[in-house]
Every structure is written in structure tokens, then in C-alpha cells.
Design a protein around this motif. Sequence first.
Motif, PDB file in Angstrom:
ATOM      1  N   ILE A   1      51.014  49.233  56.454  1.00 43.86           N
ATOM      2  CA  ILE A   1      50.965  48.742  55.079  1.00 43.86           C
ATOM      3  C   ILE A   1      51.109  49.917  54.121  1.00 43.86           C
ATOM      4  O   ILE A   1      50.601  51.006  54.416  1.00 43.86           O
ATOM      5  N   GLY A   2      51.750  49.702  52.993  1.00 41.61           N
ATOM      6  CA  GLY A   2      51.833  50.733  51.973  1.00 41.61           C
ATOM      7  C   GLY A   2      51.569  50.165  50.592  1.00 41.61           C
ATOM      8  O   GLY A   2      51.748  48.960  50.365  1.00 41.61           O
ATOM      9  N   TRP A   3      51.113  51.035  49.686  1.00 41.28           N
ATOM     10  CA  TRP A   3      50.970  50.683  48.276  1.00 41.28           C
ATOM     11  C   TRP A   3      50.916  51.965  47.466  1.00 41.28           C
ATOM     12  O   TRP A   3      50.859  53.063  48.030  1.00 41.28           O
TER      13      TRP A   3
ATOM     14  N   ASN B   1      49.690  57.458  41.009  1.00 39.00           N
ATOM     15  CA  ASN B   1      50.840  58.218  41.482  1.00 39.00           C
ATOM     16  C   ASN B   1      50.724  58.620  42.937  1.00 39.00           C
ATOM     17  O   ASN B   1      51.509  59.433  43.423  1.00 39.00           O
ATOM     18  N   THR B   2      49.737  58.076  43.620  1.00 32.84           N
ATOM     19  CA  THR B   2      49.525  58.433  45.022  1.00 32.84           C
ATOM     20  C   THR B   2      50.019  57.331  45.950  1.00 32.84           C
ATOM     21  O   THR B   2      49.506  56.211  45.910  1.00 32.84           O
ATOM     22  N   PRO B   3      51.025  57.638  46.795  1.00 32.14           N
ATOM     23  CA  PRO B   3      51.440  56.647  47.791  1.00 32.14           C
ATOM     24  C   PRO B   3      50.402  56.618  48.917  1.00 32.14           C
ATOM     25  O   PRO B   3      49.934  57.670  49.352  1.00 32.14           O
ATOM     26  N   VAL B   4      50.042  55.433  49.367  1.00 33.77           N
ATOM     27  CA  VAL B   4      49.014  55.265  50.400  1.00 33.77           C
ATOM     28  C   VAL B   4      49.601  54.471  51.562  1.00 33.77           C
ATOM     29  O   VAL B   4      50.376  53.527  51.339  1.00 33.77           O
TER      30      VAL B   4
ATOM     31  N   ARG C   1      47.946  44.801  43.767  1.00 36.97           N
ATOM     32  CA  ARG C   1      47.771  46.173  44.208  1.00 36.97           C
ATOM     33  C   ARG C   1      46.337  46.377  44.695  1.00 36.97           C
ATOM     34  O   ARG C   1      45.402  46.039  43.972  1.00 36.97           O
ATOM     35  N   PRO C   2      46.149  46.945  45.890  1.00 33.92           N
ATOM     36  CA  PRO C   2      44.787  47.284  46.310  1.00 33.92           C
ATOM     37  C   PRO C   2      44.181  48.248  45.276  1.00 33.92           C
ATOM     38  O   PRO C   2      44.911  49.039  44.678  1.00 33.92           O
ATOM     39  N   ASN C   3      42.855  48.179  45.075  1.00 35.67           N
ATOM     40  CA  ASN C   3      42.308  48.929  43.943  1.00 35.67           C
ATOM     41  C   ASN C   3      41.807  50.320  44.293  1.00 35.67           C
ATOM     42  O   ASN C   3      41.015  50.884  43.556  1.00 35.67           O
ATOM     43  N   SER C   4      42.260  50.879  45.424  1.00 32.84           N
ATOM     44  CA  SER C   4      41.900  52.275  45.690  1.00 32.84           C
ATOM     45  C   SER C   4      42.950  52.938  46.574  1.00 32.84           C
ATOM     46  O   SER C   4      43.855  52.289  47.089  1.00 32.84           O
ATOM     47  N   ALA C   5      42.778  54.251  46.738  1.00 32.20           N
ATOM     48  CA  ALA C   5      43.675  55.036  47.582  1.00 32.20           C
ATOM     49  C   ALA C   5      43.101  55.200  48.985  1.00 32.20           C
ATOM     50  O   ALA C   5      43.614  55.986  49.779  1.00 32.20           O
ATOM     51  N   SER C   6      42.041  54.449  49.284  1.00 31.01           N
ATOM     52  CA  SER C   6      41.472  54.492  50.631  1.00 31.01           C
ATOM     53  C   SER C   6      42.320  53.629  51.557  1.00 31.01           C
ATOM     54  O   SER C   6      42.698  52.507  51.198  1.00 31.01           O
ATOM     55  N   SER C   7      42.591  54.136  52.761  1.00 27.80           N
ATOM     56  CA  SER C   7      43.404  53.333  53.685  1.00 27.80           C
ATOM     57  C   SER C   7      42.651  52.073  54.124  1.00 27.80           C
ATOM     58  O   SER C   7      43.240  51.157  54.681  1.00 27.80           O
ATOM     59  N   ALA C   8      41.348  52.028  53.828  1.00 29.03           N
ATOM     60  CA  ALA C   8      40.556  50.839  54.168  1.00 29.03           C
ATOM     61  C   ALA C   8      40.431  49.867  52.996  1.00 29.03           C
ATOM     62  O   ALA C   8      39.675  48.898  53.071  1.00 29.03           O
ATOM     63  N   ALA C   9      41.181  50.106  51.923  1.00 32.98           N
ATOM     64  CA  ALA C   9      41.090  49.257  50.727  1.00 32.98           C
ATOM     65  C   ALA C   9      41.300  47.778  51.074  1.00 32.98           C
ATOM     66  O   ALA C   9      41.997  47.449  52.040  1.00 32.98           O
ATOM     67  N   VAL C  10      40.704  46.913  50.244  1.00 30.32           N
ATOM     68  CA  VAL C  10      40.829  45.466  50.449  1.00 30.32           C
ATOM     69  C   VAL C  10      42.263  45.025  50.115  1.00 30.32           C
ATOM     70  O   VAL C  10      42.803  45.391  49.074  1.00 30.32           O
ATOM     71  N   LEU C  11      42.852  44.237  50.998  1.00 32.79           N
ATOM     72  CA  LEU C  11      44.185  43.673  50.766  1.00 32.79           C
ATOM     73  C   LEU C  11      44.014  42.190  50.441  1.00 32.79           C
ATOM     74  O   LEU C  11      43.302  41.481  51.152  1.00 32.79           O
ATOM     75  N   SER C  12      44.679  41.752  49.385  1.00 30.11           N
ATOM     76  CA  SER C  12      44.646  40.306  49.121  1.00 30.11           C
ATOM     77  C   SER C  12      45.836  39.653  49.821  1.00 30.11           C
ATOM     78  O   SER C  12      46.828  40.309  50.136  1.00 30.11           O
TER      79      SER C  12
END
Length: 214
Positions: free
Chosen positions: A94-96, A100-103, A175-186
Motif C-alpha cells: 500500500i502507498g500514500w 510531502n512524505t511518500p509512505v 488519505r491515512p492520517n499519518s506517516a506510520s506504516s501502521a496507519a489506519v486505512l479506510s
Amino acid sequence: MRWNLGLAYVAALLGCASESLAADTSVVRDGETGFTFSEFRAAYQIGLYITFRVAIPAPAPPNYDLVFQIIAPSAVGWTGLAWGASMVNNPLTIGWASGNTPVASVRRTSIRTQPQIYDGAKLQLLKTGTKVNGTHWQITAKCSGCSSFATTGSNTKSLNPAGSNRLAFAYSKNRPNSASSAAVLSVHEVYNYWDHDFSTAGNIDFDQLVQRNS
Ligand code: HEM
Ligand SMILES: *[C@@H]1O[C@H](CO)[C@@H](O)[C@H](O)[C@H]1NC(C)=O
């Protein structure tokens, strides 16, 4: 009457073509990273596309590492690639963009609820080709564990380096609301499947290109 027959005939021909082994991808050489990719442009809305690209080593050893690239318009909240063409029982990359940070994040699930972090596949983001600008976000990553993976029970799926492989994507406008790879995905608004030709994705200098772009 003749008109109707004509249409039926064309429809039959098209049906035939889509059932052949012809892939849905084309080949591009990415000037920025130097990789030769086979690419699929996935429509996520009418007339709007996310580009999914795959590069593999040539020759490809068993369980080969691959490099994938996602090029998404800014309006794409998150998008993901399902390497086994299903939401369940395969690695999901997954990416987002977080500002300005690609995760990037690797997930997996056995049921159709939010996939959790999966450490059975590893990503290395390549510096070149991973960026956010005014119109797009883009990820270029090496994946170890995306070309061959456990599915259900004791089964393993290995993607054919010399032919087409069925892949899937999902898209969400949120958009997930953080740059953590564990961020919540809707949950996604759209998903779809295609046949990705890996036989045209080979790179003789794969390891050097990974190094050079790291
Ligand atoms: C919060 C996260 C997610 C939720 C709640 C969710 C939920 C669902 C549900 C309920 C379905 C069934 C839809 C239907 O039958 O009409 C589905 C299908 C699907 N989802 Fe997700 N999903 C999520 C994340 C993802 C991610 C990250 C991917 C990555 C590519 C993905 C890929 C797919 C695909 C390809 C399908 C089609 C059915 C299949 O091939 O298994 N989903 N999802
Ligand atoms: C922004 O990035 C996209 C995707 O890489 C690229 O196609 C586009 O040319 C870039 N725009 C600018 C202004 O550099």
C-alpha cells in the motif's frame, strides 16, 4: 438486422481477445531510475489513472526480489497492489502521501476487514523515484517476498517471471492520517484486476539499478 449481427460478431471477437493470454500491460523504460518496467494504467475513476509498474531481475531466481512503482495523482488517498489478485491471503503493498512524505506499508489479512502489518514481505524504498510533487505522489520500492508467498494452508503462490500474472489493486480517496506504516486505512471505493506481463519486465542489471537508486 445486419447491424445487430455485426455488433454480435465484434463482441465475440473482443471476448475472444480478452480470453487469450494477452496481458494488459505495456513496456516503459523509466529514465529517472533506469529500470525497464511493464506497466498497467488502472482507471480508478472515468478518465483518471494510477500507474502500477513492475521490474524483475533477468534471469529471475526462485523467490526473486522485484521492484514496483506506483504513480498516483494527488487525489488518491491510498492505493494498494495485491500480488495474488485477491484482498485475502496474499501480500498487499500500500502507498500514500503524508504531506510531502511518500509512505509504503505491507499488509495482509485473511478476512475482508482492514489488513494489518505483515512482516512476511519486506520493502526497501528507493530514494530515486520516491517523491511527492504538486500533482502526484510516487513510490519506487524493492519487495522481497512479493513474488512468492504463502496463500492458504501449506500452499505457496509464485509469480511467473516468464509470463502474465493476475494482479489486483484497490483505491481509496481517503488519505491515512499519518506517516506510520501502521496507519489506519479506510475501505476502498474501487478495486479491479488485470493480467500483468512479467516476461517484458526483466532487467539484466537489476541489482546495480537497486544500488544506484538507493
Ligand atoms: C480498511 C481496509 C479494507 C476494508 C474494510 C476492506 C473491505 C473489503 C470488502 C468488504 C470487500 C468485499 C467487497 C464486495 O464483495 O463487494 C473487499 C474486496 C476487495 N478488497 Fe478490500 N478492504 C480493505 C482494504 C483493502 C486493501 C488494502 C486492499 C489492497 C489491495 C484491498 C483489496 C481488495 C480486493 C482486490 C477486493 C476484491 C475481492 C477480492 O479479490 O478478494 N482491500 N474489501
Ligand atoms: C510530478 O510527478 C509526476 C509523477 O512522477 C510526473 O509525471 C510529473 O511530471 C511531475 N511534475 C513536475 C512538475 O515535476
